[in-house]
Enzyme design. Structure first.
Site, PDB file in Angstrom:
ATOM      1  N   GLU A  26       0.857  -1.192   0.000  1.00 58.52           N
ATOM      2  CA  GLU A  26       0.000   0.000   0.000  1.00 58.52           C
ATOM      3  C   GLU A  26       0.892   1.241   0.000  1.00 58.52           C
ATOM      4  O   GLU A  26       2.021   1.215   0.511  1.00 58.52           O
ATOM      5  CB  GLU A  26      -0.874  -0.013   1.264  1.00 58.52           C
ATOM      6  CG  GLU A  26      -1.761   1.219   1.405  1.00 58.52           C
ATOM      7  CD  GLU A  26      -2.858   1.063   2.451  1.00 58.52           C
ATOM      8  OE1 GLU A  26      -2.929   0.007   3.116  1.00 58.52           O
ATOM      9  OE2 GLU A  26      -3.655   2.012   2.596  1.00 58.52           O
ATOM     10  N   ASN A  45      -6.696   1.572   2.850  1.00 60.44           N
ATOM     11  CA  ASN A  45      -7.397   2.833   3.109  1.00 60.44           C
ATOM     12  C   ASN A  45      -6.948   3.917   2.128  1.00 60.44           C
ATOM     13  O   ASN A  45      -7.723   4.810   1.773  1.00 60.44           O
ATOM     14  CB  ASN A  45      -7.126   3.296   4.543  1.00 60.44           C
ATOM     15  CG  ASN A  45      -7.672   2.325   5.575  1.00 60.44           C
ATOM     16  OD1 ASN A  45      -8.564   1.535   5.289  1.00 60.44           O
ATOM     17  ND2 ASN A  45      -7.136   2.364   6.788  1.00 60.44           N
ATOM     18  N   ASN A  56     -12.221  -0.606  -0.827  1.00 63.48           N
ATOM     19  CA  ASN A  56     -11.556  -1.179   0.349  1.00 63.48           C
ATOM     20  C   ASN A  56     -12.344  -0.843   1.612  1.00 63.48           C
ATOM     21  O   ASN A  56     -12.679   0.334   1.833  1.00 63.48           O
ATOM     22  CB  ASN A  56     -10.143  -0.592   0.485  1.00 63.48           C
ATOM     23  CG  ASN A  56      -9.424  -1.105   1.724  1.00 63.48           C
ATOM     24  OD1 ASN A  56      -9.058  -2.274   1.792  1.00 63.48           O
ATOM     25  ND2 ASN A  56      -9.247  -0.247   2.718  1.00 63.48           N
ATOM     26  N   GLU A  57     -12.636  -1.854   2.410  1.00 68.13           N
ATOM     27  CA  GLU A  57     -13.236  -1.666   3.755  1.00 68.13           C
ATOM     28  C   GLU A  57     -14.289  -0.565   3.778  1.00 68.13           C
ATOM     29  O   GLU A  57     -14.225   0.359   4.609  1.00 68.13           O
ATOM     30  CB  GLU A  57     -12.132  -1.395   4.791  1.00 68.13           C
ATOM     31  CG  GLU A  57     -11.197  -2.569   4.966  1.00 68.13           C
ATOM     32  CD  GLU A  57     -10.240  -2.466   6.143  1.00 68.13           C
ATOM     33  OE1 GLU A  57     -10.078  -1.369   6.713  1.00 68.13           O
ATOM     34  OE2 GLU A  57      -9.646  -3.512   6.511  1.00 68.13           O
ATOM     35  N   TYR A  81      -7.104  -8.827  11.603  1.00 68.90           N
ATOM     36  CA  TYR A  81      -5.802  -8.693  12.275  1.00 68.90           C
ATOM     37  C   TYR A  81      -5.978  -9.116  13.725  1.00 68.90           C
ATOM     38  O   TYR A  81      -7.041  -8.905  14.307  1.00 68.90           O
ATOM     39  CB  TYR A  81      -5.320  -7.242  12.236  1.00 68.90           C
ATOM     40  CG  TYR A  81      -5.052  -6.716  10.846  1.00 68.90           C
ATOM     41  CD1 TYR A  81      -3.850  -6.987  10.209  1.00 68.90           C
ATOM     42  CD2 TYR A  81      -6.004  -5.956  10.172  1.00 68.90           C
ATOM     43  CE1 TYR A  81      -3.582  -6.508   8.928  1.00 68.90           C
ATOM     44  CE2 TYR A  81      -5.754  -5.474   8.888  1.00 68.90           C
ATOM     45  CZ  TYR A  81      -4.553  -5.751   8.274  1.00 68.90           C
ATOM     46  OH  TYR A  81      -4.295  -5.280   7.013  1.00 68.90           O
ATOM     47  N   GLU A 119      -6.660  -9.237   3.498  1.00 70.21           N
ATOM     48  CA  GLU A 119      -5.812  -8.640   4.539  1.00 70.21           C
ATOM     49  C   GLU A 119      -5.850  -9.543   5.760  1.00 70.21           C
ATOM     50  O   GLU A 119      -6.932  -9.770   6.324  1.00 70.21           O
ATOM     51  CB  GLU A 119      -6.300  -7.235   4.933  1.00 70.21           C
ATOM     52  CG  GLU A 119      -5.987  -6.173   3.890  1.00 70.21           C
ATOM     53  CD  GLU A 119      -6.283  -4.760   4.361  1.00 70.21           C
ATOM     54  OE1 GLU A 119      -6.079  -4.471   5.568  1.00 70.21           O
ATOM     55  OE2 GLU A 119      -6.728  -3.956   3.530  1.00 70.21           O
ATOM     56  N   GLN A 157       1.296  -6.566   5.501  1.00 68.85           N
ATOM     57  CA  GLN A 157       1.601  -6.291   4.127  1.00 68.85           C
ATOM     58  C   GLN A 157       2.943  -6.962   3.809  1.00 68.85           C
ATOM     59  O   GLN A 157       3.330  -7.874   4.542  1.00 68.85           O
ATOM     60  CB  GLN A 157       1.613  -4.793   3.897  1.00 68.85           C
ATOM     61  CG  GLN A 157       0.209  -4.180   4.201  1.00 68.85           C
ATOM     62  CD  GLN A 157       0.037  -2.738   3.749  1.00 68.85           C
ATOM     63  OE1 GLN A 157       0.860  -2.188   3.048  1.00 68.85           O
ATOM     64  NE2 GLN A 157      -1.068  -2.103   4.167  1.00 68.85           N
TER      65      GLN A 157
HETATM   66  O1  AHR Z   1      -3.139  -2.911   6.123  1.00 69.38           O
HETATM   67  C1  AHR Z   1      -3.304  -1.732   6.834  1.00 69.38           C
HETATM   68  C2  AHR Z   1      -4.720  -1.182   6.745  1.00 69.38           C
HETATM   69  O2  AHR Z   1      -5.583  -2.057   7.412  1.00 69.38           O
HETATM   70  C3  AHR Z   1      -5.324  -1.085   5.365  1.00 69.38           C
HETATM   71  O3  AHR Z   1      -4.998   0.098   4.717  1.00 69.38           O
HETATM   72  C4  AHR Z   1      -6.788  -1.144   5.652  1.00 69.38           C
HETATM   73  O4  AHR Z   1      -7.504  -1.709   4.583  1.00 69.38           O
HETATM   74  C5  AHR Z   1      -6.906  -1.931   6.928  1.00 69.38           C
HETATM   75  O5  AHR Z   1      -7.677  -1.295   7.865  1.00 69.38           O
END
Ligand code: AHR
Length: 500
Positions: free
Chosen positions: A26, A71, A171-172, A243, A291, A348
């Site tokens: 990113e 993001n 995205n999200e 995460y 992700e 990432q």
């Molecule tokens: O990977 C970091 C961030 O985590 C990304 O930009 C977003 O999609 C997620 O919240």
């Protein structure tokens, strides 16, 4: 306390889609600037791409890399990143409160992908933009020539189209932190209309609709149901993001969190199948876990960063041994549903919550999580076999009946290889394990038993000590003539038992 498992060549879950081992770059922190790209670095090539980073990426055999966000993409104008570099605009990036210099854009990233032997998974901006810009970027990327955008690409020095096959629709979009957050209906509508025009430009592409930003989002799983009701006819995948962290320093609970990932995957499959049933549809919507990782170490440091600088050190988690174990468990969770989880991106790849770290002007090194990702990507190709496991269990704060043994097997019939990935979650005791391979007829020998273990769960690799945590091949697995394997999995260990 011991565990056992039966691995049968007919207990097939599905073929591993190589894209399960994807990753993510990113425009964030030092992922691009100071990560993959650092002109002036002793190892930089003529385009400014770091050769040492490319070597570490190639070692991972990464099949696909998501780009440019995250993001970031929800406020990004892709046109800012094309054409002569000296004429590109510097822009505020509202997602990460930095300045984006636009020195790297679509064409340069595609050059980097070619050098890294990988494909791109490109995301379009559905935060501040919509179908109009999405049809333009796909025309620019994938049409041979003879139109405004394709000829513009040629004038930028790229005669051959990039032929990018996999695209994320935003995205999200459920997250309040996202530029241009939407309700499920708002997003479902714009994703549907964007998908239509993108596939009209290039019907060969595959599209990923945004699922929830995490298992705990209040709109999960209604979000998935509503979004897919709007987009079912036009998309191929629904995304998952998750995460984990160990903020309470409760390692037993931390390592149990992949059980939540299992539940997340199961629920998204169920929701996708529910929409398929409602639509009387033939098409299965598969999953793109685009992700996933451990992310929490850097949270406090990130809150102190002054806004509006270029490429500050953001989201620079320094991973320890227990993080590598959870990453191993998460890989096993996805492999166990390889029938439906077709793509995934470790988020990432470089510097930003990443397996690869760099020092500006200095060396690049492997974080602890590099290793389970490496082993799965290199050895985990073929057919997933789900083992029948008997394991002692424990109860943790948020999870009950957590098996100490987490495991899966991948059978590569072409290479006549069977690989068993196994984690012992027990933090204090080794776990004796018996494995029965009776259906294979006793033809295998042990090629290697790789182990990642460390006395200190909090040990990590750094610039000064890059090899503090690294695997060895002195695991003790043995096999008898009737196909019975015995091994003792060290406490808190990641194991790769390779049979030939
Ligand atoms: O990977 C970091 C961030 O985590 C990304 O930009 C977003 O999609 C997620 O919240």
């Amino acid at each position: 306390m011991k565990a056992s498992m039966i691995i049968d060549k007919d207990f097939k879950v599905g073929e591993v889609d190589p894209r399960l081992y994807g990753s993510f770059i990113e425009h964030l922190g030092r992922a691009v600037y100071g990560g993959i790209y650092e002109p002036g670095h002793p190892q930089a090539d003529e385009q400014g791409f770091r050769g040492d980073v490319l070597e570490l990426v190639k070692g991972l055999n990464v099949p696909i890399v998501r780009y440019p966000g995250g993001n970031f993409v929800s406020g990004y104008n892709w046109e800012d990143g094309i054409g002569p570099v000296d004429q590109r605009k510097r822009r505020l990036d509202l997602a990460w409160r930095t300045i984006e210099p636009n020195l790297i854009g679509l064409n340069e990233f595609m050059d980097w992908c070619r050098k890294a032997n990988t494909d791109a998974m490109m995301a379009v901006n559905l935060g501040t933009r919509g179908p109009d810009e999405a049809r333009d970027i796909i025309e620019y990327s994938n049409i041979t020539g003879g139109t405004y955008w394709s000829d513009l690409r040629i004038s930028h020095g790229y005669r051959t189209p990039h032929n990018i096959k996999t695209w994320c629709l935003g995205n999200e979009m459920d997250g309040p932190w996202q530029t241009g957050t939407k309700t499920a209906v708002e997003y479902g509508r714009i994703a549907c209309e964007t998908a239509k025009v993108m596939k009209w430009v290039d019907p060969s592409i595959e599209l990923v609709a945004c699922g929830s930003s995490g298992l705990l989002m209040p709109t999960f799983p209604d979000w998935e149901a509503t979004v897919l009701e709007h987009t079912y006819d036009h998309v191929d995948y629904i995304s998952l993001h998750q995460y984990y962290g160990n903020r309470d320093q409760d390692s037993a609970n931390f390592l149990a969190q992949s059980l939540g990932m299992d539940r997340f995957i199961h629920t998204v499959i169920a929701t996708a199948d529910y929409v398929q049933a409602k639509k009387r549809g033939k098409k299965k919507i598969n999953l793109s876990f685009d992700e996933w990782n451990v992310w929490y170490h850097s949270n406090d440091a990130d809150r102190k960063i002054e806004p509006w600088s270029i490429a500050p050190p953001q989201l620079e988690d320094i991973y320890n041994h227990e993080d590598a174990l959870l990453v191993g468990c998460m890989l096993i969770s996805m492999l166990k549903r390889a029938d439906r989880v077709k793509m995934a991106c470790l988020a990432q790849l470089v510097n930003v919550i990443a397996p690869i770290m760099t020092a500006n002007g200095g060396a690049a090194w492997k974080q602890t999580i590099y290793y389970p990702y490496l082993h799965a990507s290199v050895f985990g190709r073929g057919t997933v076999l789900v083992p029948l496991i008997k394991s002692p269990m424990y109860d943790a704060k948020d999870y009950t009946d957590v098996p100490y043994l987490e495991a899966v097997a991948v059978h590569n019939e072409d290479a006549s290889e069977l690989t068993i990935f196994a984690v012992n979650r027990n933090l204090t005791e080794a776990l004796p394990l018996e494995m029965d391979l009776r259906s294979f007829g006793g033809g295998f020998h042990i090629k290697e038993h790789i182990v990642l273990e460390h006395e200190d769960l909090k040990a990590s690799n750094t610039l000064e000590a890059p090899d503090r945590v690294k695997p060895h091949s002195a695991g003790n697995a043995t096999i008898s003539t009737n196909g019975q394997i015995e091994a003792v999995l060290g406490k808190a260990s990641w194991n790769v038992i390779r049979l030939k």
